[in-house]
Scaffold this active site. Structure first.
Site, PDB file in Angstrom:
ATOM      1  N   CYS A   1       0.798  -1.236   0.000  1.00  0.00           N
ATOM      2  CA  CYS A   1       0.000   0.000   0.000  1.00  0.00           C
ATOM      3  C   CYS A   1       0.826   1.278   0.000  1.00  0.00           C
ATOM      4  O   CYS A   1       0.664   2.107  -0.897  1.00  0.00           O
ATOM      5  CB  CYS A   1      -0.930  -0.008   1.194  1.00  0.00           C
ATOM      6  SG  CYS A   1      -1.968  -1.471   1.189  1.00  0.00           S
TER       7      CYS A   1
HETATM    8  C1  UGA Z   1      -1.179   0.279   5.641  1.00  0.00           C
HETATM    9  C2  UGA Z   1      -1.981   1.233   6.535  1.00  0.00           C
HETATM   10  O1  UGA Z   1      -1.443   1.203   7.868  1.00  0.00           O
HETATM   11  C3  UGA Z   1      -3.455   0.844   6.568  1.00  0.00           C
HETATM   12  O2  UGA Z   1      -4.198   1.801   7.333  1.00  0.00           O
HETATM   13  C4  UGA Z   1      -3.990   0.835   5.134  1.00  0.00           C
HETATM   14  O3  UGA Z   1      -5.352   0.399   5.099  1.00  0.00           O
HETATM   15  C5  UGA Z   1      -3.165  -0.130   4.307  1.00  0.00           C
HETATM   16  O4  UGA Z   1      -1.785   0.294   4.330  1.00  0.00           O
HETATM   17  C6  UGA Z   1      -3.701  -0.087   2.903  1.00  0.00           C
HETATM   18  O5  UGA Z   1      -3.665   0.976   2.263  1.00  0.00           O
HETATM   19  O6  UGA Z   1      -4.285  -1.094   2.465  1.00  0.00           O
HETATM   20  P1  UGA Z   1      -0.167  -2.197   5.919  1.00  0.00           P
HETATM   21  O7  UGA Z   1       0.553  -1.920   4.622  1.00  0.00           O
HETATM   22  O8  UGA Z   1      -0.898  -3.481   6.108  1.00  0.00           O
HETATM   23  O9  UGA Z   1      -1.250  -1.020   6.206  1.00  0.00           O
HETATM   24  O10 UGA Z   1       0.956  -2.154   7.049  1.00  0.00           O
HETATM   25  P2  UGA Z   1       1.453  -1.176   8.211  1.00  0.00           P
HETATM   26  O11 UGA Z   1       1.255  -1.863   9.505  1.00  0.00           O
HETATM   27  O12 UGA Z   1       0.902   0.174   8.054  1.00  0.00           O
HETATM   28  O13 UGA Z   1       3.030  -1.150   7.911  1.00  0.00           O
HETATM   29  C7  UGA Z   1       3.534  -0.656   6.671  1.00  0.00           C
HETATM   30  C8  UGA Z   1       5.052  -0.625   6.689  1.00  0.00           C
HETATM   31  O14 UGA Z   1       5.517   0.419   7.536  1.00  0.00           O
HETATM   32  C9  UGA Z   1       5.716  -1.905   7.218  1.00  0.00           C
HETATM   33  O15 UGA Z   1       6.810  -2.233   6.371  1.00  0.00           O
HETATM   34  C10 UGA Z   1       6.203  -1.533   8.597  1.00  0.00           C
HETATM   35  O16 UGA Z   1       7.324  -2.267   9.002  1.00  0.00           O
HETATM   36  C11 UGA Z   1       6.527  -0.070   8.404  1.00  0.00           C
HETATM   37  N1  UGA Z   1       6.499   0.725   9.658  1.00  0.00           N
HETATM   38  C12 UGA Z   1       5.332   0.908  10.319  1.00  0.00           C
HETATM   39  C13 UGA Z   1       7.668   1.304  10.136  1.00  0.00           C
HETATM   40  O17 UGA Z   1       8.746   1.178   9.528  1.00  0.00           O
HETATM   41  N2  UGA Z   1       7.612   2.053  11.277  1.00  0.00           N
HETATM   42  C14 UGA Z   1       6.456   2.242  11.948  1.00  0.00           C
HETATM   43  O18 UGA Z   1       6.488   2.940  12.996  1.00  0.00           O
HETATM   44  C15 UGA Z   1       5.283   1.657  11.465  1.00  0.00           C
END
Ligand code: UGA
Length: 455
Positions: free
Chosen positions: A293
């Site tokens: 995403c």
């Molecule tokens: C993300 C959004 O959080 C959702 O709200 C949205 O619905 C979704 O995209 C989408 O558009 O479908 P997702 O991709 O499942 O969800 O995962 P996240 O938990 O948001 O993590 C995304 C990335 O950011 C991961 O690689 C994670 O490791 C990284 N991340 C997250 C960080 O590096 N630091 C953080 O503090 C949080």
């Protein structure tokens, strides 16, 4: 004495409470069709059936349809199997036949909208789905609401989806972005912070409010339902993801500076997170964001900005900073090891823990950077190896973290799987115990040379 791993509160990304309830009560009055049984579609189908609606999931993949009808979730997502098993054959059915749309009041389009090579959104799949829905609805007299749940740019729903559905003939259009995360999809869907409804008519918005009413009533705290226009509905989705991705890149920028000055970025994050204008979540600095995403949606928004003659400098910087983090991880490794000819372990391949999804995982640029340095790469992930192998076939895959570490002249950590925090003796089997942690999951300890990416 080993220093405790300081995983601060701001580091924890809590799952919403997983509602493992299966409602017994009578079915509500809505018949819902959901087109596309991927992450969003299957989660929505199972949760809306659980909320009392009669739901039919439509997918062109017969194996996905069979799985749902057999009571099994076609994707791995905590809590989803139970919901599918509880409602399959009753309030939840699946079919490959688009004709099923005609027997429902509301249709949610949850089809993939991948990136085109230039970063634009490829809407061919959702357009084909809209054509099929339009055909199924042709001649139907009762009004019908179709909501686009897939992420499409503002303007696409009215210009490219609506006409295919027969929007002029009793089809009411809406956008209804989804904010669930992989790994916590059921909890996120059943206890959302908000429900966004962009609609071209009160009728469409009313029908969607009715659809979500049981979820709104059951969730604590009660989610806000926001009504807006069709294009604003989608802009909210892009803005949400762009903002979260931007927050990660900003803390990574700060984190890189922290590292240069011997400051722990997680301590800094904990302190600034207490300012509620900043907030504590999404401040985990490290090797950056991946997934299906954030990268895709940022590309789409940047492309759309340029199409409107606007230079999206903050969004560009978000991507640039994110692209730089894997190389920074390897530069820290270079300080201790010349990777040429060395066996280097990569721990973690999934884009985040709790999923086997490797799309845009930071593991791949890390692996490429190691290969460019002439390293012999051995990688391990508890669940994502099969998917990673398809993307990066030319490396060795180990069956356990211990096997990957055994004899390795260095290790890098890319995914914060809990099991990596419990590794202990495995480090003793390394030829040279150098560990560069991109996710702050390994404890700094005696006996290993430990580098945290931003701490
Ligand atoms: C993300 C959004 O959080 C959702 O709200 C949205 O619905 C979704 O995209 C989408 O558009 O479908 P997702 O991709 O499942 O969800 O995962 P996240 O938990 O948001 O993590 C995304 C990335 O950011 C991961 O690689 C994670 O490791 C990284 N991340 C997250 C960080 O590096 N630091 C953080 O503090 C949080």
């Amino acid at each position: 004495m080993r220093a405790r791993r300081r995983r601060t509160d701001s580091a924890a990304e809590p799952a919403r409470e997983l509602k493992r309830f299966v409602r017994a009560g009578p079915a509500r009055d809505m018949d819902v069709s959901i087109v596309g049984a991927g992450y969003v579609g299957t989660t929505a189908a199972a949760c809306l059936a659980d909320a009392g609606h009669r739901v039919v999931a439509i997918d062109t993949d017969a194996s996905v349809v069979d799985a749902i009808n057999d009571g099994e979730a076609p994707i791995h997502e905590p809590g989803l199997d139970e919901l599918v098993a509880a409602h399959a054959g009753d309030r939840l059915t699946a079919t490959t036949a688009y004709a099923a749309v005609a027997g429902t009041d509301v249709t949610l389009l949850a089809l993939p909208t991948p990136s085109a090579p230039d970063g634009a959104v490829d809407t061919s799949i959702i357009e084909a789905g809209a054509d099929a829905v339009g055909e199924a609805l042709a001649g139907r007299e009762a009004p019908h609401t179709v909501a686009v749940k897939s992420t499409v740019l503002p303007g696409v729903t009215a210009a490219r989806i609506g006409p295919r559905l027969g929007a002029a003939e009793g089809v009411h259009l809406a956008t209804n972005p989804e904010f669930l995360r992989e790994g916590t999809a059921v909890g996120d869907f059943t206890a959302p912070t908000r429900i966004v409804i962009g609609a071209d008519s009160d009728r469409a918005a009313d029908r969607l409010e009715e659809l979500y009413a049981p979820i709104v009533e059951a969730a604590t705290p009660e989610p806000t339902v926001l009504r807006t226009t069709l294009p604003a509905g989608m802009m909210i989705k892009y803005a949400n993801n762009a903002f979260l991705a931007g927050k990660i890149s900003l803390i990574n920028d700060i984190g890189n500076i922290c590292k240069a000055y011997g400051v722990d970025a997680y301590e800094v994050a904990e302190a600034i997170g207490l300012d509620d204008r900043i907030g504590r979540r999404f401040l985990r600095s490290g090797v950056g964001f991946g997934g299906s995403c954030f990268p895709k949606d940022l590309d789409a928004l940047r492309h759309a900005a340029r199409a409107a003659d606007y230079e999206p400098t903050m969004l560009d910087a978000t991507v640039e900073t994110n692209d730089r983090q894997p190389e920074r991880l390897l530069e820290l490794l270079d300080r201790h090891v010349d990777p040429a000819g060395e066996r280097i372990a990569v721990l973690g391949l999934a884009f985040k823990p709790g999923t086997d999804d490797v799309r845009h995982s930071r593991a791949f640029p890390v692996i490429e950077g190691l290969q460019d340095r002439g390293a012999e790469v051995v990688a391990y992930d508890p669940v994502a190896t099969a998917n990673a192998r398809a993307v990066a076939p030319g490396i060795e895959y180990a069956d356990s973290a211990a096997a990957a570490l055994s004899g390795a002249g260095g290790a890098v950590v890319v995914t914060d799987w809990d099991e990596f925090a419990a590794l202990d003796a495995a480090f003793d089997a390394m030829a040279r115990p150098v560990v560069v942690d991109g996710r702050r999951i390994i404890e700094r300890r005696e006996g290993i040379t430990y580098e945290g990416l931003t701490w």
